[in-house]
Scaffold this motif. Structure first.
Motif, short mmCIF file in Angstrom:
data_model
loop_
_atom_site.label_atom_id
_atom_site.label_comp_id
_atom_site.label_asym_id
_atom_site.label_seq_id
_atom_site.Cartn_x
_atom_site.Cartn_y
_atom_site.Cartn_z
N UNK A 10 8.06 44.86 52.58
CA UNK A 10 8.91 44.97 51.40
C UNK A 10 7.95 45.92 50.21
N UNK A 11 6.49 45.55 50.50
CA UNK A 11 5.33 46.41 49.56
C UNK A 11 5.70 47.65 49.68
N UNK A 12 5.44 47.99 51.03
CA UNK A 12 5.81 49.47 51.15
C UNK A 12 6.67 49.97 50.97
N UNK A 13 7.93 49.79 51.01
CA UNK A 13 9.09 49.62 50.62
C UNK A 13 8.89 50.36 49.41
N UNK A 14 8.63 49.28 48.06
CA UNK A 14 8.98 48.66 46.77
C UNK A 14 8.14 50.18 46.43
N UNK A 74 7.43 56.18 57.10
CA UNK A 74 7.90 57.35 58.20
C UNK A 74 7.36 57.35 59.16
N UNK A 75 5.84 56.91 59.30
CA UNK A 75 4.71 56.89 59.97
C UNK A 75 3.92 55.41 60.86
N UNK A 76 4.37 54.77 61.83
CA UNK A 76 3.39 53.74 62.20
C UNK A 76 2.69 53.65 62.93
N UNK A 77 1.49 53.27 63.12
CA UNK A 77 0.26 53.52 64.04
C UNK A 77 0.26 52.07 64.06
N UNK A 104 9.08 44.92 61.42
CA UNK A 104 9.54 44.92 60.02
C UNK A 104 9.28 45.88 59.40
N UNK A 105 9.20 47.20 59.91
CA UNK A 105 9.14 48.67 60.06
C UNK A 105 9.60 49.81 60.36
#
Ligand code: NDP
Length: 262
Positions: A85-89, A95-98, A134-135
């Protein structure tokens, strides 16, 4: 040369992208965060050790990059959702999840090290799934809006090879590799590229957590005869995967030290 091909050779092919890296406080994740930032991505770095993350964010900033630290235990699903949620806000979504946090605790199965079995399952499987849960909505949204997103999971060569005393670890990584293949089939049509990286031995803190005497002796012997991979070797691979033209997906990357037989 087409514009897309040109992007692969650009010095900042990830400009404008937002990357989330788990296990970023050391080893492969730390090196990947630095590298992806140097390629232009804004990076959100996740792990439990807040101080190490803060040092990393400062270092990336000094090198001209953009980074945010989020201290989180990935085995805590609610905390991972709060991080997402913090990354979204704050960053507009990933757009990249490692998806890289993990632990390796080999031991002969007859020693019944059930706490270590559980630790590996909790982190390498449940933690990995918490992060995916979550992502993934952010990745799918980004792919819809910008045309591409990457989900890159860290598996291991142990997912393919047979390693006595590594059965539980290898089992968790086989889960990661097989899961990644299935997710690719599901998410690829939505423009989310899914990859599993399967490295042989990389010199990191991973080996420091090993308690089994036999495995320690094996690792020490291997260190003397094999030039182990370095975290930056994997970081470069992650950067390469994410910089490919949008139509190209590397589903599985098996990457070994040249002299490591299996
Ligand atoms: P490290 O031990 O250096 O890194 C592990 C990372 O995971 C650390 O940043 C650690 O940070 C983080 N982590 C551990 N537990 C948690 C948790 N509960 N919540 C959030 N983060 C956590 O090892 P590597 O860099 O080598 O490992 C990265 C990945 O690579 C792992 O999945 C590993 O299995 C895989 N791998 C490694 C190989 C190797 O030889 N090194 C070979 C093949 C695969 P913190 O303690 O701050 O939370």
């Amino acid at each position: 040369m087409t514009t897309e091909t040109h992007a692969l050779f650009s010095t900042r092919p990830l400009d404008g992208r937002v990357a989330v890296i788990t296990g970023a406080s050391s080893g492969i994740g730390e090196a990947s965060a630095e590298h992806l930032a140097s390629l232009g991505a804004t990076v959100a770095v996740l792990a439990r050790r807040a101080e190490r993350l803060d040092e990393l964010v400062t270092r990336i900033g000094k090198n001209g990059g953009n980074a945010v630290a989020i201290a989180v235990d990935v085995t805590d699903a609610a905390a991972v959702q709060a991080a997402a949620d913090r990354v979204a806000a704050e960053l507009g979504g990933a757009d990249l999840l490692f998806n890289n946090a993990g632990v390796m605790l080999p031991a002969p199965v007859e020693e019944l090290c059930v706490d270590q079995w559980q630790h590996q399952i909790d982190l390498n499987i449940s933690g990995l799934m918490n992060v995916i849960g979550a992502f993934t909505p952010q990745l799918v949204r980004a792919a819809g809006e910008r045309g591409v997103a990457d989900l890159i999971n860290t598996s291991s060569s142990a997912a393919q090879n047979l390693c006595p005393t590594f059965a539980v670890y290898a089992g968790t990584k086989a889960f990661v590799s097989h899961l990644s293949k299935h997710l690719r089939v599901e998410l690829g049509p939505k423009s989310v590229r899914v990859s599993a990286i399967e490295p042989g031995i990389v010199g990191t803190e991973l080996q420091d957590h090993v308690t089994d005497a036999g495995a320690k002796v094996w690792l020490e012997g291997s260190k003397e005869t094999v030039d182990w991979l370095r975290p930056d070797d994997i970081a470069q691979t992650v950067g390469f995967i994410a910089s490919l033209p949008l139509r190209v997906n590397l589903p599985q990357v098996f990457i070994m030290p040249t002299a490591q037989p299996s």
